[in-house]
Enzyme design. Sequence first.
Site, PDB file in Angstrom:
ATOM      1  N   ASN A 207       7.153  -5.015   8.977  1.00  0.00           N
ATOM      2  CA  ASN A 207       7.689  -5.631  10.195  1.00  0.00           C
ATOM      3  C   ASN A 207       8.936  -4.891  10.662  1.00  0.00           C
ATOM      4  O   ASN A 207       9.679  -4.313   9.852  1.00  0.00           O
ATOM      5  CB  ASN A 207       7.990  -7.120   9.973  1.00  0.00           C
ATOM      6  CG  ASN A 207       9.138  -7.348   9.028  1.00  0.00           C
ATOM      7  OD1 ASN A 207      10.295  -7.408   9.447  1.00  0.00           O
ATOM      8  ND2 ASN A 207       8.858  -7.468   7.732  1.00  0.00           N
TER       9      ASN A 207
ATOM     10  N   CYS B 199       1.882 -21.192  31.934  1.00  0.00           N
ATOM     11  CA  CYS B 199       0.859 -21.820  32.780  1.00  0.00           C
ATOM     12  C   CYS B 199      -0.524 -21.222  32.501  1.00  0.00           C
ATOM     13  O   CYS B 199      -1.537 -21.909  32.629  1.00  0.00           O
ATOM     14  CB  CYS B 199       1.225 -21.696  34.256  1.00  0.00           C
ATOM     15  SG  CYS B 199       1.176 -20.016  34.890  1.00  0.00           S
TER      16      CYS B 199
ATOM     17  N   ARG C   7      -6.537  -0.871  -1.698  1.00  0.00           N
ATOM     18  CA  ARG C   7      -5.639   0.145  -1.139  1.00  0.00           C
ATOM     19  C   ARG C   7      -4.331   0.291  -1.908  1.00  0.00           C
ATOM     20  O   ARG C   7      -3.490   1.089  -1.532  1.00  0.00           O
ATOM     21  CB  ARG C   7      -5.349  -0.186   0.327  1.00  0.00           C
ATOM     22  CG  ARG C   7      -4.741  -1.555   0.540  1.00  0.00           C
ATOM     23  CD  ARG C   7      -4.728  -1.956   2.000  1.00  0.00           C
ATOM     24  NE  ARG C   7      -4.180  -3.292   2.204  1.00  0.00           N
ATOM     25  CZ  ARG C   7      -4.886  -4.409   2.115  1.00  0.00           C
ATOM     26  NH1 ARG C   7      -6.175  -4.344   1.826  1.00  0.00           N
ATOM     27  NH2 ARG C   7      -4.337  -5.583   2.320  1.00  0.00           N
TER      28      ARG C   7
ATOM     29  N   ALA D 160       0.826  -1.209   0.000  1.00  0.00           N
ATOM     30  CA  ALA D 160       0.000   0.000   0.000  1.00  0.00           C
ATOM     31  C   ALA D 160       0.862   1.263   0.000  1.00  0.00           C
ATOM     32  O   ALA D 160       0.708   2.142  -0.850  1.00  0.00           O
ATOM     33  CB  ALA D 160      -0.931  -0.020   1.212  1.00  0.00           C
TER      34      ALA D 160
END
Length: 946
Positions: free
Chosen positions: A454, A509, A392, A355
């Site tokens: 990224n 956990c 886009r 984009a």
Amino acid sequence: KLAELNQYVAVSVAPVSSLQAKDEILNLITGIACVVITVPLHSSLLFAINEKCREMNSSFIYSLVTGVFSSVFCDFGDDFVVSDKDGENPASCQIESILPDNPAFVKVLEDLGRHGMETGDFVTFSRVQGLGGILDDSTKEYEIKSTGPYTFELVGCDFTECPEAATQGYITQVKKPVTMSFKSYEEALENPGELMLSDFAKFDRPALLHLAYKALAAYADKNGTEFPQPGDVAAAEEVFKIAKSLDTESILEGNEKAKNIILQLASGSRSVLSPMCAALGGIVGQEILKACSGKFSPINGFLYFDADECLPDSLLPQADISPTNSRYDSQIALFGKAVQQKILDLNYFIVGAGAIGCEMVKNWALMGVGCGPNGKIHITDMDRIEKSNLSRQFLFRNTDINEFKSACAAKAAVTMNSDMKIVPYQEKVCADTEHLFGDDFYDKLTGVCTALDNVEARLYVDQKCLFYRLPMFESGTLGTKGNTQVVVPHLTENYGATRDPPEKSIPVCTLKNFPNQIQHTLQWARDYFEGEFKQSAEDVNSYLGSSDFSASLAGQQNTKVDTVRSIRRTLVDERPKSFEDCIVWARLKFEDMFNSQIRQLLHNFPEDQVTSSGTKFWSGSKRCPKAVDFDLDAKCEDAGMLNHLDFVVAAANMRASMYGIKGRTDEVYFREVLKSVIVPDFVPKEGVKIAANEAEAKEDSPGSGDMDVDTECDQILASLPKPSELAGFKLVPIEFDKDIDDHMLFVTACSNLRALNYYIPTEDTHRSRAIAGRIIPAIATTTAMVTGFICLDLYKVVGSAQKELKLEHLKNGFVNLAIPFITLSEPTAPTKTKAILKGKEWEWTAWDSLDMNKGDITLAEFLDFFEKEYNLDISMLSHGVSILYSFFANKKKVEERKKMKMSEVVTSITKKEFPPNQLFIILELIANDLETDEEVELPYVKFRFR
């Protein structure tokens, strides 16, 4: 061309004879939701159009680009309803307690963050445990009074008669519509009210530009709606004279800078710059969407935006800005012919053709970047075009689907400007492609623009720009939010100098036994998918393809038992022979994961369990679970999905795909097969250890506990069929892809069933996909705006002889078009380190290095150079992890290396040859001043050996 972008949108040319035909224009407004004007019209006509819009309950937007200055005006009527003022997801939190007081007092779980609400907000409650069921209606809304970041009261709620406090449950904010009132254009011109600020370094600029645009409009009204010609000093002075006559606030009195701004605006008012059109187009485009949808808060009145830092300090001579009858005359009128030639001869590298990359290439084609005899653009992107990109990425069409983005973007750019020299690549920019993007490549560039998605890739490119001292233009979007950062050698800090804190990871956990949010169950489902359908298949294939598999396990002491157990299950114990076997396997997995494991957990930690301190074990973020009984017709309340059926269908088909068995999805067939599945009764196991917290989870060790790891591994491996007995057999590992519906159906069903275990609200596939993939849609408006901002800063970095580039001229941008909020700020200067060289203080930054261009000299010559040039004694010299020289090394070896060329020293130690396109060697050194014997902190050495 406009109609090509979306076949579902009807585009037509208005039947108007001229822009002065008042009646024809006014007749068009009937039945129109929003009128947008982007050209200068006579003030009387603008007033008339605006009034007609008010009569017809239509929204009115007037926007102008005049050189590096621009304005937007919005009037959406007296009573415009905004359904969602900011576009943020409703705040949500979890209950720690609700005390039965008057008014009821609510405390949220602190470890999940602040409640994020304010007095007057409304909330709903769901899955509340306690208070005698008074909050069971999840649709009822309650007004709150905030009493702290983690507490609030329920206004007018007396819970004193409730038998006990609430201990768990969910709170969700209810977003309420907001009504806004706007002034008409004529009224707002005279009384604009508080003007929106876009740059805190220019707090007085909005009022000045409001006055300047009023004066420019008055000039145009007297001159047939024509603005002054570029460089017409007399006309610019007349605009300033009008401004002085309108200056009731004495803004211009004794203010030479303000006068210069008005003269610059008037002189360049006929110029229409591509970057400013992109930036304003993004802002106005979002305002149009707000007008039509009522979503997000509109600009109330005027917004003025400028980038006067791009301009020379004073008006240029007429000869330098006179038109050349080229497509670049608007830029020439503002910056002059010399600057335009510099733009044409730029050599830039765009990393990414999505984009932002597409919008950047479009702007550059219109600006002329890389379109001169010495200019060139390089663009790279590994991805191919998908249909979803077309909303886009405007350089692509339906015919381009499945083609490479970079190639199509380059082709479209050349169609826009045939002079553009652009080279497309389909390579990732990383260490593995330095044979392509190496020293010789960066050596020819004048700058880099990142259009990446990224941080890791951005940091890699940032290091390259630091090393080669190239400007880097960085931008990104997140829905209606966007940011821009300009990085200029020696002037600003580099991109990687400051970083966001890492995302908070979910404790093991919590994932395994104590989830309390849908994000936890989705991550658990994704992890299960990877382990069951990808890792297990890869382990089997490794076993079948290895001549000595036990040797390959030697380095996996902590996981080897789990690995061989998985191989035995996948290859022997649970290996299906038909699709019916896959259905049976899926049904038994359901029973194990969502019934038996939960019952085992409750066996270990009963509902009434208390901790050593006497508090209830199942409290706070630990939600007491319940086992889910299999029911093909069960539909979850929140998402309305048949999770039980979906799980079995998706899991069976994934399993079949892994083994190369043909699958099917017809519900009748599944129901028939499932009738005959025998599910063993649950029997709790004794001696099973379940980690109650993160510390215990880390203490858990692999192995059965009854025998050592190696013995169990050897026994399992001995029981497996030999790879030679299964020659040709291979499993198909399945890599999770959020865009594949079958994958998402499994993950969503698995996550929702886990959520039902723990009383967590479920989500449908669409929402689960967004959460699992962390997806925030890219939108064209924000993309256009951030690329416009970046290109305006490109003008500044290109620069001119009439202006010295300073830090305060550059702008980093932070925007949120939903609110709306736009702020530009000065970048941060690089951090300086002090060193004493040859008796003088030297302040160096991350941009600096000790550059040596003496050719491939010997190590002895290198050491001698530093002694004579910098008065330094080098005690250690290294390249990467390899030490090339040190004072404590073997004397004989040191003398041998001193006779070798620097490149030979490096290759002899690293055992690696230099790529043919590598020009530099990076060297780190520790050195002491020869006179003081003190260590001197120095940057790296950039040694050119070719």
